[in-house]
Design a protein around this motif. Structure first.
Motif, PDB file in Angstrom:
ATOM      1  N   SER A  76       0.841  -1.200   0.000  1.00 51.62           N
ATOM      2  CA  SER A  76       0.000   0.000   0.000  1.00 51.62           C
ATOM      3  C   SER A  76       0.873   1.247   0.000  1.00 51.62           C
ATOM      4  O   SER A  76       2.032   1.221   0.419  1.00 51.62           O
ATOM      5  CB  SER A  76      -0.936   0.014   1.208  1.00 51.62           C
ATOM      6  OG  SER A  76      -0.236   0.414   2.357  1.00 51.62           O
ATOM      7  N   LYS A  78       0.451   3.802   1.808  1.00 55.02           N
ATOM      8  CA  LYS A  78       0.314   4.526   3.069  1.00 55.02           C
ATOM      9  C   LYS A  78       1.669   5.042   3.541  1.00 55.02           C
ATOM     10  O   LYS A  78       2.676   4.348   3.456  1.00 55.02           O
ATOM     11  CB  LYS A  78      -0.281   3.617   4.149  1.00 55.02           C
ATOM     12  CG  LYS A  78      -1.720   3.258   3.914  1.00 55.02           C
ATOM     13  CD  LYS A  78      -2.224   2.388   5.046  1.00 55.02           C
ATOM     14  CE  LYS A  78      -3.668   1.996   4.834  1.00 55.02           C
ATOM     15  NZ  LYS A  78      -4.152   1.093   5.873  1.00 55.02           N
ATOM     16  N   GLU A  79       1.657   6.243   4.064  1.00 52.26           N
ATOM     17  CA  GLU A  79       2.874   6.891   4.569  1.00 52.26           C
ATOM     18  C   GLU A  79       3.569   6.030   5.620  1.00 52.26           C
ATOM     19  O   GLU A  79       4.794   5.917   5.628  1.00 52.26           O
ATOM     20  CB  GLU A  79       2.491   8.260   5.163  1.00 52.26           C
ATOM     21  CG  GLU A  79       3.663   9.074   5.655  1.00 52.26           C
ATOM     22  CD  GLU A  79       4.355   9.818   4.535  1.00 52.26           C
ATOM     23  OE1 GLU A  79       5.546  10.085   4.702  1.00 52.26           O
ATOM     24  OE2 GLU A  79       3.724  10.112   3.521  1.00 52.26           O
ATOM     25  N   GLU A  80       2.791   5.409   6.495  1.00 48.57           N
ATOM     26  CA  GLU A  80       3.351   4.602   7.578  1.00 48.57           C
ATOM     27  C   GLU A  80       4.116   3.372   7.092  1.00 48.57           C
ATOM     28  O   GLU A  80       4.919   2.813   7.819  1.00 48.57           O
ATOM     29  CB  GLU A  80       2.244   4.166   8.542  1.00 48.57           C
ATOM     30  CG  GLU A  80       1.251   3.211   7.897  1.00 48.57           C
ATOM     31  CD  GLU A  80      -0.076   3.142   8.601  1.00 48.57           C
ATOM     32  OE1 GLU A  80      -0.478   2.030   8.950  1.00 48.57           O
ATOM     33  OE2 GLU A  80      -0.697   4.203   8.798  1.00 48.57           O
TER      34      GLU A  80
END
Length: 163
Positions: A76, A78-80
């Protein structure tokens, strides 16, 4: 007597030439084999001295030990996930590069297998879900295929215990 000597020379010359060719070919093969071994040792040492690669390997191993870790989720955007995704890709890119070298004959397969068998299979087992998801999402069925091919080959012929 000169006819006998002439006959011996006529017969002996091609035989000695053939022997010379075989000796030269053997020498070339041995030099090639030694060059592959040297390149393999250099590759292994370069991997061990590559601090960012070792950090990435350590992080991927740490993640794999985390209960419930599913590497495919790191596909993904996603930043994390960005930092861990970079570690995963660093490991995979190195494994793909080396696998291509082994399968292409640039590296000595037996020597590399003796040194890296467990780590290569461990990384495949940990990261194959990520690879399959990457192939699906990106429509890239050949992504990391050299790595997969080498792992499958080695699984068919596992490393033997030497004692």
């Amino acid at each position: 007597m000169t006819e006998l000597v002439q006959s011996i020379i006529t017969i002996g010359t091609p035989i000695l030439t053939a022997i010379g060719v075989f000796v030269a070919a053997y020498g070339v093969m041995r030099n090639t084999e030694n060059a592959k071994k040297r390149a393999t040792i250099d590759m292994i040492m370069a991997e061990r001295n590559n601090v960012p690669l070792q950090e990435a390997i350590s992080r991927v191993n740490e993640m794999a030990k985390t209960e419930g870790c599913i590497f495919a989720t790191y596909m993904s955007e996603k930043e994390e996930h960005q930092g861990d995704r970079k570690h995963i890709l660093k490991v995979l890119n190195q494994r793909e590069f080396v696998s291509a070298g082994v399968l292409g004959g640039a590296l000595h397969e037996k020597m590399y297998k003796d040194f890296q068998y467990s780590m290569l299979l461990r990384d495949w087992d940990n990261l194959s879900g990520f690879i399959l998801e990457l192939r699906r999402v990106r429509s890239a069925p050949t992504a990391f295929q050299e790595f997969e091919t080498l792992v499958k080959k080695w699984k068919k012929r596992p490393l033997k215990v030497k004692h």
